[in-house]
Write an enzyme that holds these catalytic residues in place. Sequence first.
Site, PDB file in Angstrom:
ATOM      1  N   CYS A  90      -6.102 152.552 -23.489  1.00 64.33           N
ATOM      2  CA  CYS A  90      -4.881 151.806 -23.783  1.00 64.33           C
ATOM      3  C   CYS A  90      -5.245 150.396 -24.235  1.00 64.33           C
ATOM      4  O   CYS A  90      -5.925 149.658 -23.510  1.00 64.33           O
ATOM      5  CB  CYS A  90      -3.998 151.750 -22.545  1.00 64.33           C
ATOM      6  SG  CYS A  90      -2.538 150.709 -22.758  1.00 64.33           S
ATOM      7  N   CYS A  93      -3.638 147.729 -21.766  1.00 67.47           N
ATOM      8  CA  CYS A  93      -4.423 147.550 -20.542  1.00 67.47           C
ATOM      9  C   CYS A  93      -5.734 146.836 -20.848  1.00 67.47           C
ATOM     10  O   CYS A  93      -6.170 145.974 -20.077  1.00 67.47           O
ATOM     11  CB  CYS A  93      -4.689 148.895 -19.879  1.00 67.47           C
ATOM     12  SG  CYS A  93      -3.215 149.660 -19.150  1.00 67.47           S
ATOM     13  N   CYS A 141       2.093 154.240 -21.728  1.00 63.57           N
ATOM     14  CA  CYS A 141       0.970 154.160 -20.795  1.00 63.57           C
ATOM     15  C   CYS A 141       1.545 154.080 -19.385  1.00 63.57           C
ATOM     16  O   CYS A 141       2.428 153.264 -19.108  1.00 63.57           O
ATOM     17  CB  CYS A 141       0.129 152.923 -21.102  1.00 63.57           C
ATOM     18  SG  CYS A 141      -1.138 152.588 -19.839  1.00 63.57           S
ATOM     19  N   CYS A 144       0.559 150.222 -17.871  1.00 63.26           N
ATOM     20  CA  CYS A 144       1.146 148.963 -18.357  1.00 63.26           C
ATOM     21  C   CYS A 144       2.510 149.164 -19.011  1.00 63.26           C
ATOM     22  O   CYS A 144       3.127 148.191 -19.445  1.00 63.26           O
ATOM     23  CB  CYS A 144       0.201 148.260 -19.340  1.00 63.26           C
ATOM     24  SG  CYS A 144       0.090 149.011 -20.975  1.00 63.26           S
ATOM     25  N   CYS A 166       2.256 161.866 -30.986  1.00 66.19           N
ATOM     26  CA  CYS A 166       2.137 161.088 -32.218  1.00 66.19           C
ATOM     27  C   CYS A 166       2.006 159.628 -31.790  1.00 66.19           C
ATOM     28  O   CYS A 166       2.967 159.017 -31.313  1.00 66.19           O
ATOM     29  CB  CYS A 166       3.384 161.316 -33.066  1.00 66.19           C
ATOM     30  SG  CYS A 166       3.350 160.508 -34.664  1.00 66.19           S
TER      31      CYS A 166
END
Length: 196
Positions: A90, A93, A141, A144, A166
């Site tokens: 991520c 993050c 995510c 976060c 996607c």
Amino acid sequence: ANGPSLSGALLMSASMALSTDPADYAVPTGKGETALGEAVSDVRLTPEEWRRAMPAPQYKVLREKHTEPGRQLRMPKGFDDHFEKGVYVCAGCAAAGQDVPLYTSDMKFDCGCGWPGFWTNVQGAVYERKDADGRRCEILCSRCDGHLGHVFRGERFGYCTDERHCVNSLSLAFVPKGGSEKVHPTYDGPVFPPAA
């Protein structure tokens, strides 16, 4: 606080070394199984801290749910055509100092949509919620709450999950198998706000 906030149970897992080997991550094997999880929301910054921690287009995608242009973000601008072995973490993050794996190269496939496509995610690292219009499911995510893109089902790509994630390249950073340096997309152009 200036840094990310971590709950006690996740503090230990967050401090463990990131595995960059896709084989270290389990994938669903049963028909209809999913690896989508729930929001944990333990990596937190203020809106101003998020803005300072990342480029403006990335901030708009992750924090304001914008979308990067499709079919334009090929390496090094993005990850649509990227198939090197490794792990996608991520980007939100990472900007907050945490390595949170979301996807691996073994989960990625060429779905032809113009954005990076994945048939599953790292177990529990991503969660979904319905868009305001109720037509699509946004993926975020779990740590976060950064906007990743959307998940689509029933498209029959042949994977047991029957999911297509996607994902915006700007939501991700890539760590090659056996490496430690993150590869970030270089795209710095316009991104588009969500439909009203």
